[in-house]
Scaffold this motif. Structure first.
Motif, short mmCIF file in Angstrom:
data_model
loop_
_atom_site.label_atom_id
_atom_site.label_comp_id
_atom_site.label_asym_id
_atom_site.label_seq_id
_atom_site.Cartn_x
_atom_site.Cartn_y
_atom_site.Cartn_z
N ALA A 1 -2.39 -9.81 -9.05
CA ALA A 1 -1.81 -10.73 -8.61
C ALA A 1 -2.33 -11.09 -7.04
CB ALA A 1 -0.39 -10.53 -8.27
N VAL A 2 -2.66 -10.14 -6.54
CA VAL A 2 -3.03 -10.32 -4.83
C VAL A 2 -4.45 -11.14 -5.07
CG1 VAL A 2 -3.78 -9.29 -2.89
CG2 VAL A 2 -1.60 -8.71 -3.81
N ILE A 3 -5.46 -10.73 -5.89
CA ILE A 3 -6.68 -11.25 -6.10
C ILE A 3 -6.52 -12.92 -6.29
CG2 ILE A 3 -8.73 -11.45 -7.17
CD1 ILE A 3 -8.82 -8.42 -7.34
N MET B 224 -7.70 -4.11 -4.14
CA MET B 224 -7.57 -3.43 -5.33
C MET B 224 -8.26 -2.03 -5.52
SD MET B 224 -8.77 -4.93 -9.10
CE MET B 224 -7.19 -4.86 -10.22
N ILE B 225 -9.51 -2.03 -4.82
CA ILE B 225 -10.20 -0.59 -4.81
C ILE B 225 -9.52 0.12 -4.05
CG2 ILE B 225 -12.03 0.58 -3.88
CD1 ILE B 225 -13.76 -1.85 -4.51
N ILE B 226 -8.50 0.04 -3.08
CA ILE B 226 -8.02 0.91 -2.05
C ILE B 226 -6.61 1.22 -2.88
CG2 ILE B 226 -6.73 1.41 -0.17
CD1 ILE B 226 -9.58 1.61 0.37
N MET B 227 -5.80 0.12 -3.32
CA MET B 227 -4.60 0.58 -4.29
C MET B 227 -5.01 1.30 -5.30
SD MET B 227 -2.11 -1.26 -2.76
CE MET B 227 -0.77 -1.74 -3.95
N ILE C 192 -11.91 -13.97 -2.44
CA ILE C 192 -12.11 -13.01 -3.49
C ILE C 192 -12.44 -11.43 -2.82
CG2 ILE C 192 -13.72 -12.34 -5.57
CD1 ILE C 192 -13.99 -15.48 -5.76
N ALA C 193 -13.33 -11.22 -2.12
CA ALA C 193 -13.88 -9.94 -1.60
C ALA C 193 -12.65 -9.36 -1.29
CB ALA C 193 -14.69 -10.41 -0.62
N ALA C 194 -11.64 -9.73 -0.26
CA ALA C 194 -10.71 -9.37 0.36
C ALA C 194 -9.70 -8.67 -0.85
CB ALA C 194 -10.13 -10.30 1.27
N GLY C 195 -9.50 -9.66 -1.86
CA GLY C 195 -8.74 -9.15 -2.96
C GLY C 195 -9.10 -7.93 -3.71
N PHE D 162 0.81 -1.07 -0.15
CA PHE D 162 0.20 -0.06 -0.14
C PHE D 162 0.79 1.31 -0.02
CE2 PHE D 162 -2.50 3.05 2.80
CZ PHE D 162 -3.27 3.30 1.73
N ILE D 163 1.96 1.22 0.84
CA ILE D 163 2.88 2.35 0.81
C ILE D 163 4.03 2.07 -0.50
CG2 ILE D 163 4.56 3.69 2.27
CD1 ILE D 163 1.68 3.87 3.03
N GLY D 164 4.37 0.98 -0.78
CA GLY D 164 5.52 0.87 -1.43
C GLY D 164 5.18 0.65 -2.81
#
Lengths: 195, 204
Positions: A46-48, A147-150, A140-143, A30-32
């Motif tokens: 990739a995270v999802i 994504m939305i926040i990123m 899936i939801a967490a992914g 998130f920061i990097g």
């Protein structure tokens, strides 16, 4: 009834228990990796992918290997090994079968092993005793929430990059101030919607 | 290498939170109070010290190609120990820290020290390095936790002792909610950067 339950798990994962701004999991990417929208989108995809696969694999291993063997206390070691080997496997398959996807995700895949959001989603769905479908939906939801926040964060950072701010605020402190606003919006906005 | 400067390096120049921005997840998630911050730092310090010592003493045996999986397994072993000990002896603290105790496994600070320091230096220096980084982590977490608890609840209560009280409207709980964490670390980091710039301007 079951569908409504799945829907509420989904909404929980995406908004109410958003992994980054509410639960503080996965802050390193998130920061990097939010300096530009393109890499943010790459790592989120990739995270999802890995979260969904990891939810499936760890559910199977926990239910069919650890519980019969009465070794639940080894769950942390097992899950991290499963996630690490899964990431390796996914990287290998994607490189062989989907070279175009590999070129866009490639460098982000190895980074995900040490992403606390992936281990977090797995441990949280084990702690809440979700069944197979619920675990996968939660993954899936967490992914998607990730994504939305990123994407929001990287867009905001691109916009505010050229703002005139004091030099001690430039960089990380500025990123944290932007995160404050995002988090404030999520906390207050999604509390008032009854789901 | 001078042991004292190696120790101080972890607190000042290579402070894991304010200088390197590693291990941010626990630093923000569990710092709703000073007490939780100290508990989290203690658990992390135990894992960091043990993993640094073990990695350093095995550094000649671990083949370079599989070193990262080895580090993760070593760290995960100590995390399992700390998780079970806290569950048995400090159940309220274990409940408050929740999923963040097992998540010490993926704390990039610990694996970063194993890779960058313990893998290249002997056991005593790795121990000193781990102690320094752990102290720096404790100081950073206590600052964040103290500020959030003070402005969020109006008082700092640690292990049954009330340290400070301050008249704050109790209905404003933003500081102990997630946004308060981001705001606090942002402001603290800006202050650290400001001090660093002033020091550099003075020629320090």
């Amino acid at each position: 009834m079951v569908e409504k339950e799945l829907f509420s798990i989904f909404m929980d994962g995406v908004f109410i228990k958003n992994f980054i701004v509410i639960q503080f999991l996965g802050l390193c990417p998130f920061i990097g990796v939010t300096k530009d929208v393109k890499s943010a989108a790459g790592i989120s995809a990739a995270v999802i992918f890995v979260m969904t696969m990891a939810s499936m694999a760890t559910y199977a291993i926990y239910t069919y290997v650890l519980i019969p063997a009465e070794m639940e206390f080894l769950n942390v070691i097992t899950f991290i090994v499963v996630i690490a080997s899964l990431v390796q496997l996914v990287e290998f398959i994607v490189r062989k079968k989907l070279p175009a996807l590999y070129r866009s995700l490639g460098i982000f895949l190895p980074l995900i092993t040490t992403n606390c959001a992936v281990l977090g989603v797995v441990l949280l769905s084990r702690n809440s005793a979700y069944d197979f479908t619920q675990s996968v939906v939660f993954g899936i939801a967490a992914g998607i929430g990730f994504m939305i926040i990123m994407l929001l964060m990287s867009a905001m950072r691109e916009k505010t990059d050229f703002m005139r701010v004091p030099s001690s605020i430039r960089g990380l402190p500025m990123a944290f101030f932007l995160a404050t606003m995002l988090s404030l919006a999520f906390v207050n906005y999604f509390w008032v919607i009854p789901i | 290498m001078d042991p004292l400067s190696e120790y101080m390096r972890g607190i000042t120049r290579e402070n894991p939170i304010f200088a390197l921005a590693l291990g941010l997840c626990p630093a923000l998630a569990v710092t709703t109070s000073l007490e939780n911050a100290i508990g989290m730092s203690a658990a992390t310090a135990f894992v960091l010290i043990c993993s640094n010592v073990i990695v350093s003493s095995l550094r000649k045996q671990i083949p370079a190609t599989v070193r990262l999986p080895m580090f993760i397994i070593i760290i995960a072993t100590f995390v399992t120990i700390v998780n079970m000990v806290m569950q048995a002896y400090f159940p309220p603290m274990h409940a408050a820290l929740g999923v963040f105790i097992p998540l010490i496994v993926v704390n990039c600070m610990i694996i970063g020290r194993a890779e960058a320091y313990a893998n290249r230096n002997n056991v005593p220096y790795s121990l000193i390095d781990a102690l320094g980084i752990a102290t720096g982590f404790l100081i950073a977490l206590s600052m964040i936790g103290g500020v959030r608890e003070l402005f969020g609840t109006g008082q700092i209560v640690t292990f049954g002792y009330t340290l400070i009280t301050m008249p704050v409207d109790p209905s404003i709980t933003t500081m102990i909610l997630p946004p308060g964490a981001f705001l606090t670390i942002g402001i603290l980091m800006a202050i650290v950067n400001y001090q660093k710039e002033r020091k550099r301007a003075r020629g320090g």
